[in-house]
Design an enzyme around this catalytic site. Structure first.
Site, PDB file in Angstrom:
ATOM      1  N   PHE A  11    -101.014 -65.455  16.556  1.00 16.35           N
ATOM      2  CA  PHE A  11     -99.989 -66.249  15.876  1.00 16.35           C
ATOM      3  C   PHE A  11     -98.712 -65.418  15.813  1.00 16.35           C
ATOM      4  CE2 PHE A  11     -98.094 -68.759  12.456  1.00 16.35           C
ATOM      5  CZ  PHE A  11     -98.447 -70.043  12.855  1.00 16.35           C
ATOM      6  N   ALA A  43    -103.763 -63.487  11.841  1.00 18.30           N
ATOM      7  CA  ALA A  43    -104.139 -62.321  11.039  1.00 18.30           C
ATOM      8  C   ALA A  43    -105.356 -62.599  10.163  1.00 18.30           C
ATOM      9  CB  ALA A  43    -102.959 -61.878  10.178  1.00 18.30           C
ATOM     10  N   VAL A  69     -95.241 -64.539   8.846  1.00 17.35           N
ATOM     11  CA  VAL A  69     -93.889 -64.918   8.436  1.00 17.35           C
ATOM     12  C   VAL A  69     -93.954 -65.993   7.363  1.00 17.35           C
ATOM     13  CG1 VAL A  69     -92.878 -64.253  10.650  1.00 17.35           C
ATOM     14  CG2 VAL A  69     -93.594 -66.605  10.282  1.00 17.35           C
ATOM     15  N   ASP A  72     -92.664 -72.740   4.132  1.00 13.95           N
ATOM     16  CA  ASP A  72     -92.144 -73.515   3.006  1.00 13.95           C
ATOM     17  C   ASP A  72     -92.946 -73.325   1.722  1.00 13.95           C
ATOM     18  OD1 ASP A  72     -90.154 -74.550   4.631  1.00 13.95           O
ATOM     19  OD2 ASP A  72     -91.377 -76.273   5.232  1.00 13.95           O
ATOM     20  N   THR A  73     -94.102 -72.677   1.828  1.00  8.08           N
ATOM     21  CA  THR A  73     -94.958 -72.468   0.657  1.00  8.08           C
ATOM     22  C   THR A  73     -95.275 -70.979   0.532  1.00  8.08           C
ATOM     23  OG1 THR A  73     -97.040 -72.676   1.872  1.00  8.08           O
ATOM     24  CG2 THR A  73     -96.021 -74.732   1.076  1.00  8.08           C
ATOM     25  N   HIS A  75     -98.074 -69.751   1.233  1.00 15.43           N
ATOM     26  CA  HIS A  75     -99.255 -69.564   2.075  1.00 15.43           C
ATOM     27  C   HIS A  75     -99.279 -68.187   2.733  1.00 15.43           C
ATOM     28  CE1 HIS A  75    -102.685 -70.946   4.386  1.00 15.43           C
ATOM     29  NE2 HIS A  75    -102.094 -70.569   5.502  1.00 15.43           N
TER      30      HIS A  75
END
Length: 133
Positions: A11, A43, A69, A72-73, A75
């Site tokens: 990712f 990860a 990275v 919007d949350t 997470h």
């Protein structure tokens, strides 16, 4: 010669491929051998791969690289925390150094690209721990 396992999160690949290159260069500079490389989706997926590598007799330490990275949350914070905690567990349970070369959380893609040296740092730490322990 230190024998390393390398786990690379896919990712954010534009960042992690550079981290992987930095890790490989650091291994060569330290006269360490990367015995095996496992690519995982992200990860969060790295602890299982790190555990499998840490079980092997031909691997002295495992370096994990990835980039988390922000979105919007929150997470990214959850992923980073869970990953770090679980990799620590792997290291302690296997009595094998597992180093954390994962950048983030809370950073932009541009900030992640500025931190590709985390790949080299993970390898340098793995080699150092292997020599010290």
């Amino acid at each position: 010669m230190t024998r390393l396992g390398l786990v690379v999160a896919e990712f954010n690949r534009s960042v992690t491929e550079r981290m992987e290159a930095a890790a490989r260069e650091a291994a060569a500079d330290a006269d360490a051998a990367i015995t095996d490389t496992v690519h995982v989706p992200g990860a969060y997926d790295s602890p299982l791969a790190a555990d499998r590598l840490a079980r092997r007799d031909d691997i002295d330490a495992v370096a994990v690289v990835g980039a988390i990275v922000t979105g919007d949350t929150d997470h990214d914070h959850v992923i980073a925390s869970a990953t770090a905690d679980t990799l620590t567990d792997v290291s302690l349970e296997r009595d094998t150094p597992v180093t954390f070369g994962v950048s983030g959380p809370g950073m932009s893609g541009a900030e992640a690209r500025e931190r590709v040296e985390k790949g080299a740092a993970a390898v340098e730490s793995a080699v150092s721990l292997t020599q010290e322990l």
